[in-house]
Design a protein around this motif. Sequence first.
Motif, PDB file in Angstrom:
ATOM      1  N   ALA A   1      28.977  64.203  58.065  1.00 34.71           N
ATOM      2  CA  ALA A   1      30.116  63.374  57.669  1.00 34.71           C
ATOM      3  C   ALA A   1      29.613  61.997  57.269  1.00 34.71           C
ATOM      4  CB  ALA A   1      31.112  63.271  58.812  1.00 34.71           C
ATOM      5  N   ASP A   2      29.789  61.676  55.997  1.00 30.76           N
ATOM      6  CA  ASP A   2      29.270  60.415  55.470  1.00 30.76           C
ATOM      7  C   ASP A   2      30.407  59.578  54.890  1.00 30.76           C
ATOM      8  OD1 ASP A   2      27.809  58.366  54.451  1.00 30.76           O
ATOM      9  OD2 ASP A   2      26.512  59.600  53.181  1.00 30.76           O
ATOM     10  N   GLU A   3      30.614  58.423  55.508  1.00 28.10           N
ATOM     11  CA  GLU A   3      31.716  57.571  55.054  1.00 28.10           C
ATOM     12  C   GLU A   3      31.436  56.978  53.685  1.00 28.10           C
ATOM     13  OE1 GLU A   3      29.679  57.009  57.472  1.00 28.10           O
ATOM     14  OE2 GLU A   3      29.037  54.902  57.559  1.00 28.10           O
TER      15      GLU A   3
ATOM     16  N   GLY B   1      28.283  60.239  62.918  1.00 26.71           N
ATOM     17  CA  GLY B   1      27.432  59.102  63.273  1.00 26.71           C
ATOM     18  C   GLY B   1      28.030  58.192  64.333  1.00 26.71           C
ATOM     19  N   PRO B   2      27.250  57.219  64.754  1.00 30.01           N
ATOM     20  CA  PRO B   2      27.736  56.257  65.755  1.00 30.01           C
ATOM     21  C   PRO B   2      28.667  55.238  65.108  1.00 30.01           C
ATOM     22  CG  PRO B   2      25.546  55.655  65.039  1.00 30.01           C
ATOM     23  CD  PRO B   2      25.894  56.920  64.293  1.00 30.01           C
ATOM     24  N   GLU B   3      29.231  54.370  65.923  1.00 22.70           N
ATOM     25  CA  GLU B   3      30.164  53.364  65.405  1.00 22.70           C
ATOM     26  C   GLU B   3      29.541  52.508  64.300  1.00 22.70           C
ATOM     27  OE1 GLU B   3      30.638  52.880  69.296  1.00 22.70           O
ATOM     28  OE2 GLU B   3      32.775  53.345  69.426  1.00 22.70           O
ATOM     29  N   GLY B   4      28.248  52.273  64.424  1.00 21.72           N
ATOM     30  CA  GLY B   4      27.574  51.455  63.407  1.00 21.72           C
ATOM     31  C   GLY B   4      27.098  52.252  62.205  1.00 21.72           C
TER      32      GLY B   4
ATOM     33  N   LEU C   1      35.414  62.584  54.510  1.00 24.48           N
ATOM     34  CA  LEU C   1      36.668  62.815  55.226  1.00 24.48           C
ATOM     35  C   LEU C   1      37.744  61.888  54.670  1.00 24.48           C
ATOM     36  CD1 LEU C   1      35.084  63.027  58.785  1.00 24.48           C
ATOM     37  CD2 LEU C   1      35.869  64.954  57.406  1.00 24.48           C
ATOM     38  N   GLY C   2      37.610  61.589  53.406  1.00 31.73           N
ATOM     39  CA  GLY C   2      38.610  60.740  52.762  1.00 31.73           C
ATOM     40  C   GLY C   2      38.120  59.335  52.534  1.00 31.73           C
TER      41      GLY C   2
ATOM     42  N   ARG D   1      39.149  56.479  53.634  1.00 33.65           N
ATOM     43  CA  ARG D   1      39.269  55.498  54.725  1.00 33.65           C
ATOM     44  C   ARG D   1      38.192  55.714  55.776  1.00 33.65           C
ATOM     45  NH1 ARG D   1      43.960  56.787  52.544  1.00 33.65           N
ATOM     46  NH2 ARG D   1      43.698  58.861  53.374  1.00 33.65           N
TER      47      ARG D   1
ATOM     48  N   LEU E   1      36.906  56.112  59.297  1.00 39.75           N
ATOM     49  CA  LEU E   1      37.514  56.542  60.556  1.00 39.75           C
ATOM     50  C   LEU E   1      36.591  56.190  61.701  1.00 39.75           C
ATOM     51  CD1 LEU E   1      38.419  60.147  59.327  1.00 39.75           C
ATOM     52  CD2 LEU E   1      39.907  58.140  59.305  1.00 39.75           C
TER      53      LEU E   1
ATOM     54  N   ALA F   1      36.892  60.853  63.245  1.00 37.40           N
ATOM     55  CA  ALA F   1      36.134  61.583  62.223  1.00 37.40           C
ATOM     56  C   ALA F   1      35.741  62.963  62.746  1.00 37.40           C
ATOM     57  CB  ALA F   1      34.893  60.780  61.814  1.00 37.40           C
TER      58      ALA F   1
HETATM   59  N1  SAH Z   1      29.179  52.675  58.902  1.00 38.46           N
HETATM   60  C1  SAH Z   1      30.486  52.305  59.258  1.00 38.46           C
HETATM   61  C2  SAH Z   1      31.385  53.274  60.032  1.00 38.46           C
HETATM   62  C3  SAH Z   1      30.840  54.314  60.888  1.00 38.46           C
HETATM   63  S1  SAH Z   1      32.118  55.352  61.340  1.00 38.46           S
HETATM   64  C4  SAH Z   1      30.564  50.957  59.885  1.00 38.46           C
HETATM   65  O1  SAH Z   1      29.699  50.540  60.645  1.00 38.46           O
HETATM   66  O2  SAH Z   1      31.579  50.330  59.584  1.00 38.46           O
HETATM   67  C5  SAH Z   1      31.322  56.493  62.403  1.00 38.46           C
HETATM   68  C6  SAH Z   1      31.034  57.836  61.802  1.00 38.46           C
HETATM   69  O3  SAH Z   1      32.230  58.521  61.477  1.00 38.46           O
HETATM   70  C7  SAH Z   1      30.240  57.820  60.519  1.00 38.46           C
HETATM   71  O4  SAH Z   1      28.850  57.744  60.752  1.00 38.46           O
HETATM   72  C8  SAH Z   1      30.626  59.146  59.867  1.00 38.46           C
HETATM   73  O5  SAH Z   1      29.841  60.213  60.381  1.00 38.46           O
HETATM   74  C9  SAH Z   1      32.040  59.323  60.311  1.00 38.46           C
HETATM   75  N2  SAH Z   1      33.046  58.893  59.324  1.00 38.46           N
HETATM   76  C10 SAH Z   1      33.946  57.901  59.448  1.00 38.46           C
HETATM   77  N3  SAH Z   1      34.744  57.822  58.367  1.00 38.46           N
HETATM   78  C11 SAH Z   1      34.353  58.798  57.534  1.00 38.46           C
HETATM   79  C12 SAH Z   1      34.803  59.244  56.243  1.00 38.46           C
HETATM   80  N4  SAH Z   1      35.804  58.688  55.596  1.00 38.46           N
HETATM   81  N5  SAH Z   1      34.139  60.298  55.674  1.00 38.46           N
HETATM   82  C13 SAH Z   1      33.093  60.883  56.306  1.00 38.46           C
HETATM   83  N6  SAH Z   1      32.656  60.506  57.518  1.00 38.46           N
HETATM   84  C14 SAH Z   1      33.259  59.481  58.127  1.00 38.46           C
END
Ligand code: SAH
Length: 243
Positions: free
Chosen positions: A174-176, A194-197, A218-219, A221, A223, A228
């Motif tokens: 899952a890649d934001e 992934g983690p919060e970061g 996952l869209g 936005r 999450l 997620a």
């Molecule tokens: N890198 C970002 C958010 C990490 S969100 C930051 O620091 O602001 C944590 C994890 O949730 C991500 O690593 C990813 O695996 C998943 N995730 C969150 N939103 C997502 C999305 N829209 N699509 C795919 N994966 C998502």
Amino acid sequence: MVATPAWPPASLPRLYVDRELAEGLALTLDGPQAHYLSAVMRLGAGDRVKLFDDISGEWLAEINEAGKKKLSVTVAERLRPREPVPDLWLLFAPIKRGRIDWLIEKATEMGVARLVPVITQRTIVDRLNRERLFAHAVEAAEQCERTALPELAEAQKLAALLRAWPETRSLYFADEEGGERLTASPGPAAILIGPEGGFTDEERSAIRALPQSRRVSLGPRILRADTAALAAISLWMATAGDW
Ligand code: SAH
């Protein structure tokens, strides 16, 4: 017409026991389980409970003797065999207490077969109380009529996991930052959150280099990691799972 009461009633207390059950087996329940049955549910000799062992299924058992600290029960008959569970793993970077408990509970309810905590470069929580996490899985399974528990793996480093990745297991990453829509193909699978970061660039390229990995979105936005995970499990279950 007089309604025939369903037996055993759906409301019988259900507990997980950490040993294989069989007809006629006598066993002692103690600790919080004894407290729950005697003090909270006020059950005594002759009352029935449902037990499941994550091996043979769910059984009806009768209480022989009930004390505040100990209860002796005899396993009577098997009600259901252990259910089949879709072959889906959830790989998640540990998040803080409360959120991780929620994640374990929900992933269990949704039918994930194996939970794998993954240590990534930006993982903040590095000490995991596996016993507490497992207790959340047990509680969810007890409440939701489940006869199977997810396996809770030891925490592993992402790099080591990728090195030993099973050849036939798809890895939905899952890649934001974007990817394809999660439509799962049949066969063994895992979801990586992934983690919060988020993941580092180095991690992202290592994951993408794995032939079994598929980058999924996952869209638009962002999450939280726990949201997620649940969204990804839902999508996988809807296309390749048993929903
Ligand atoms: N890198 C970002 C958010 C990490 S969100 C930051 O620091 O602001 C944590 C994890 O949730 C991500 O690593 C990813 O695996 C998943 N995730 C969150 N939103 C997502 C999305 N829209 N699509 C795919 N994966 C998502």
